[in-house]
Structure formats: C-alpha cells, structure tokens
Design an enzyme around this catalytic site. Sequence first.
Site, short mmCIF file in Angstrom:
data_model
loop_
_atom_site.label_atom_id
_atom_site.label_comp_id
_atom_site.label_asym_id
_atom_site.label_seq_id
_atom_site.Cartn_x
_atom_site.Cartn_y
_atom_site.Cartn_z
N HIS A 73 -10.65 -44.60 -23.90
CA HIS A 73 -10.37 -44.11 -25.25
C HIS A 73 -8.88 -44.11 -25.56
O HIS A 73 -8.43 -43.45 -26.50
CB HIS A 73 -10.93 -42.68 -25.42
CG HIS A 73 -12.43 -42.66 -25.47
ND1 HIS A 73 -13.15 -41.49 -25.36
CD2 HIS A 73 -13.35 -43.65 -25.59
CE1 HIS A 73 -14.45 -41.77 -25.45
NE2 HIS A 73 -14.60 -43.07 -25.56
N THR A 79 -18.18 -34.11 -18.77
CA THR A 79 -18.40 -34.69 -20.08
C THR A 79 -19.74 -34.23 -20.64
O THR A 79 -20.72 -34.07 -19.92
CB THR A 79 -18.31 -36.23 -20.05
OG1 THR A 79 -18.54 -36.75 -21.37
CG2 THR A 79 -19.32 -36.84 -19.10
N LEU A 96 -19.84 -28.21 -16.08
CA LEU A 96 -19.93 -26.75 -16.13
C LEU A 96 -21.33 -26.28 -16.52
O LEU A 96 -21.79 -25.22 -16.15
CB LEU A 96 -18.90 -26.21 -17.14
CG LEU A 96 -18.56 -24.73 -17.07
CD1 LEU A 96 -17.95 -24.39 -15.71
CD2 LEU A 96 -17.60 -24.34 -18.18
N ALA A 143 -15.22 -28.10 -12.35
CA ALA A 143 -14.83 -29.32 -11.62
C ALA A 143 -13.84 -28.98 -10.50
O ALA A 143 -13.89 -29.59 -9.42
CB ALA A 143 -14.19 -30.31 -12.60
N1 APR Z 1 -15.46 -28.11 -15.19
C1 APR Z 1 -16.44 -29.01 -15.47
N2 APR Z 1 -16.93 -29.24 -16.71
C2 APR Z 1 -16.38 -28.52 -17.72
C3 APR Z 1 -15.36 -27.56 -17.51
C4 APR Z 1 -14.91 -27.37 -16.18
N3 APR Z 1 -13.94 -26.48 -15.89
N4 APR Z 1 -15.05 -27.00 -18.72
C5 APR Z 1 -15.84 -27.60 -19.64
N5 APR Z 1 -16.65 -28.49 -19.04
C6 APR Z 1 -17.66 -29.36 -19.65
C7 APR Z 1 -18.33 -28.78 -20.86
O1 APR Z 1 -19.48 -28.03 -20.46
C8 APR Z 1 -18.73 -30.04 -21.64
O2 APR Z 1 -20.03 -30.47 -21.27
O3 APR Z 1 -16.99 -30.51 -20.09
C9 APR Z 1 -17.71 -31.07 -21.20
C10 APR Z 1 -16.71 -31.42 -22.29
O4 APR Z 1 -17.43 -32.02 -23.33
P1 APR Z 1 -16.65 -32.50 -24.64
O5 APR Z 1 -15.79 -31.39 -25.12
O6 APR Z 1 -17.68 -33.08 -25.56
O7 APR Z 1 -15.66 -33.63 -24.13
P2 APR Z 1 -16.04 -35.12 -23.74
O8 APR Z 1 -17.43 -35.19 -23.20
O9 APR Z 1 -14.96 -35.64 -22.87
O10 APR Z 1 -15.99 -35.86 -25.17
C11 APR Z 1 -16.17 -37.26 -25.16
O11 APR Z 1 -15.74 -37.31 -27.54
O12 APR Z 1 -14.51 -36.37 -29.19
C12 APR Z 1 -14.66 -37.53 -28.44
O13 APR Z 1 -13.08 -39.16 -27.85
C13 APR Z 1 -13.43 -37.82 -27.64
O14 APR Z 1 -13.24 -38.56 -25.34
C14 APR Z 1 -13.87 -37.63 -26.20
C15 APR Z 1 -15.37 -37.87 -26.28
#
Ligand code: APR
Length: 234
Positions: free
Chosen positions: A109, A177, A203, A220
């Site tokens: 990204h 994610t 998480l 994580a």
């Molecule tokens: N350890 C593990 N997982 C965690 C932690 C942690 N400490 N804190 C939060 N999480 C998890 C949450 O439960 C959630 O499922 O990380 C995930 C984050 O999800 P999003 O906020 O949706 O982020 P992401 O999945 O990276 O988003 C993907 O969406 O908005 C676009 O381009 C942007 O790259 C991003 C993409």
Amino acid sequence: MKDIRNIVILTGAGISAESGLATFRGPEGLWEGHRVEDVATPEAFVRDPALVQKFYDERRANLRLVEPNGAHRALARLDSEWPGDLLIVTQNVDDLHERAGAKRVLHMHGELKSAWCLACDGRIPWVGTLSEGQACTDCGVAGRLRPDIVWFGEIPYGMDRIDRALMRADLFVSIGTSGAVYPAAGLVQTARYAGARTLEMNLEPSLGSHFFHESRTGPAGALVPDWVEEVLAG
Ligand code: APR
C-alpha cells in the site's frame, strides 16, 4: 516446522498498534476521525490536495515518535535467520519493519517515507511535510508531488511478486489485519489454493479467520516472538 521452506507473512495495522500507531477500524481508528473518501482516494487528492497532504503529514510526523515493537523485532530476526525464501508483505505504510532490521519487506500500500512525482513518475525519499509547493528532488518540477500511498481504487504495489511468492509458499501467516480490504484479504485463499499451511495471529477474530487452518488471538507483541521461536526451532 517440518517441510517449511518458503514463508509469506502479511502484516496489517495491528502489528504497529503496540508501537502507538493507530489502526484504521476500531476504537480511535484512523477511519473514525476521517472519511476515506476525503483523504484516501485519488478523487480526494484532486478535490482537496491540502487536506490529503495534511492527513499524511500528520502520520509521517508520528513516525518520529514511535519505535518498532517486539513483533517487528521478531520478524526481523526471522528474516535474518531463515534459510529459505521469506517475504513480509505489509499493508502498513510505516517504516517499523525496516527500522527493526527486516530486509525482505514489500509495501503493497506504499510508504509514508516516499513521495511520488506526477511530473517524472519518480518515487523519492520524503520525510518532511508534503505541501503542494515542494519540488521533486529528481526532476526539479514543483507542485506535482503526492504521497506514495496506494489509495482506495488504486492498484496495490507488487501483486505479481506477491502472487509468485504465494504459489511457492509452504506457510502463509497473517498478523494484525482485519481482513476488510482486498486484495490483501484474499491472499490467504491463494496460499491455501497453492497448498500452503495458513496461520492467523490477531487481537480478535478477523473477517477472514474461517480461511485459516489455525488462528491465534492475542497481542502481536506476545504471539509473534513465541511463533518465531517455534519456527526457528523447526
Ligand atoms: N496485536 C494484534 N492485532 C491487533 C492489535 C495487536 N496489538 N491491535 C489491533 N489488532 C487488530 C485488530 O483487531 C484488527 O483486526 O489489527 C486489526 C487492524 O485492522 P484494521 O484497522 O482494519 O487495519 P488493516 O487490516 O491493516 O487495514 C487494511 O485498510 O484502510 C485500509 O489501506 C488501509 O492498509 C489498510 C487496510
């Protein structure tokens, strides 16, 4: 881990959460404070470039306030000690994998620390603010720089390299994610199709948990170092 030679790891905002960087979805998420269509689409950039630059300037400035956490460091250790192929595909635009020492990283990204010159199509290192007035350090043209971030509706970077790595993977691991955004959220299916074992560490259960052979829930910073020990122990 028996017969594991080639590993593909997908990381999301959750791996950087314990470093203090906001995730996107969830309490205090980045998308709670901004509308995607206002700050993370090509149309938004044409409509109001200053608002988009400000959103990314704030996130770029935050990079100086945070450090890699134990999960980033564990993956960097795996990267340096793993004898087989390994690719860390990150959805994150921060530089925490690299600052932890990881080398085999692909930012699908884009990256906050890179700017894209629309005059010469060059990608240039960028650390400061990115207002519309600055000049490209490659071609010298001013006012044509944008964040080197893949916005909604744009094609992620490296999909050919990612696909080739998935087709050869013995193990696919997803860390931090939500499984909300494709094509990243679909990589697990490609890996399974190609015969890889699949593991999710998050998480909480993600939207794609049912695609994984195994899911481990927790932070994580706790799960990833233990998993790396497991993998290196064979
Ligand atoms: N350890 C593990 N997982 C965690 C932690 C942690 N400490 N804190 C939060 N999480 C998890 C949450 O439960 C959630 O499922 O990380 C995930 C984050 O999800 P999003 O906020 O949706 O982020 P992401 O999945 O990276 O988003 C993907 O969406 O908005 C676009 O381009 C942007 O790259 C991003 C993409």
